[in-house]
Scaffold this motif. Sequence first.
Motif, PDB file in Angstrom:
ATOM      1  N   MET A 120      57.449 -17.582 -73.976  1.00 33.55           N
ATOM      2  CA  MET A 120      56.661 -18.808 -74.702  1.00 33.55           C
ATOM      3  C   MET A 120      55.250 -19.312 -74.247  1.00 33.55           C
ATOM      4  N   ASN A 294      61.624 -16.363 -75.637  1.00 33.94           N
ATOM      5  CA  ASN A 294      61.773 -16.676 -76.818  1.00 33.94           C
ATOM      6  C   ASN A 294      63.308 -17.209 -77.508  1.00 33.94           C
ATOM      7  N   ILE A 296      67.355 -17.381 -76.386  1.00 34.47           N
ATOM      8  CA  ILE A 296      68.158 -18.350 -74.707  1.00 34.47           C
ATOM      9  C   ILE A 296      69.736 -16.720 -74.145  1.00 34.47           C
ATOM     10  N   ARG A 325      66.501 -24.397 -77.143  1.00 33.20           N
ATOM     11  CA  ARG A 325      64.562 -23.637 -76.671  1.00 33.20           C
ATOM     12  C   ARG A 325      64.045 -24.605 -77.715  1.00 33.20           C
ATOM     13  N   GLU A 326      64.663 -25.609 -78.504  1.00 25.82           N
ATOM     14  CA  GLU A 326      64.085 -26.945 -79.153  1.00 25.82           C
ATOM     15  C   GLU A 326      63.131 -27.191 -78.013  1.00 25.82           C
ATOM     16  N   GLU A 329      60.544 -26.906 -76.073  1.00 23.62           N
ATOM     17  CA  GLU A 329      59.438 -26.998 -76.845  1.00 23.62           C
ATOM     18  C   GLU A 329      59.134 -27.852 -76.721  1.00 23.62           C
TER      19      GLU A 329
END
Length: 354
Positions: A120, A294, A296, A325-326, A329
Amino acid sequence: MIRISIDAMGGDHGPSTTLPGLARVAERRPDARFLIYGREDEVRPVLAKLPKLEAVSEFHHCEISVRMDDKPSQALRQGRWKSSMWKAIEAVKNGDADVCISAGNTGALMAMSKFCLRTMASIERPAIAAIWPTVRGESVVLDVGATIGADAHQLIDFAILGSAMARALFDIERPSVGLLNVGVEEVKGQEEVKEAGRILREVGLKSIDYHGFVEGDDLGKGTVDVVVTEGFAGNIALKTAEGTAKQIAQYLREAMSRSFLSKMGYVLAKGAFDFLREKMDVRKINGGVFLGLNGIVVKSHGGTDDEGFAAAVELGYDMAKGKLRERIEAELQQFHGRLRPRAKDDDVTVAAGK
């Protein structure tokens, strides 16, 4: 529907273990669908014996598989584009799968994951997070082997990654986070750990309940929901815990077979011993999650059986279902947003790697 890509060739036993493990997941998670990558001559015969799994799966033939003893650089050079491991990871990159699972070579899996998915934007190095059984339930511990040595900024990254995972897995709104140290006093420990603790206290993230420093015995106590350390100490702690569990199990087996009375005692207390065996079953907590990428990726233990592999797949399923992931971020954005008002504070911005 959760789409899971599988490196069927990974691990010590390949399709003979990975596919029966998937069959267990297919029964327990009816909304899961599988993209299976491997050699057709090894996968098809096993898959044909598992019609329920075959019905919810899509198979893709791959020419080669990564060996357990391959060097990461060698596997990356020779296995790109053609290996079952690469193809399973690439499915996540292309959006065909929500999560990738492999029991293959750890170094190769990390190298390919970093090359294919990239880290990321604000993450310097990824981490491997493990689920740790405690007397209170379970905790997240990271890093357990991906990054040897870490500065203050990287430890803070790990705290954010781990808290997002705890929130997705345990459904905790504000997970408690502790930094593993040689003592709980603020004056003890390496400078990187002390600096990371200072920044976490000062920034005050809404998504993290920063507990402070924790010691080795706090891992089993479940003092915090997330324990943060660098990969060298984390890997040693993980292997020590696994070895201790096996040692205790061996002691119990020897004690219960020493005499006729001890055997009778085992029969009378069988229910209690079954409960203990269930608690100490390392297969139930199999699976290390690669965080900071970016996408899993979950690494299963290479020597596990089908039940252990199923546990790793279900861990990946839960991470995808919980939108890991969301969450990561969003929390990284919150952290850097909290730093901006302190731009004039040189100590905080420098310590945070800004």
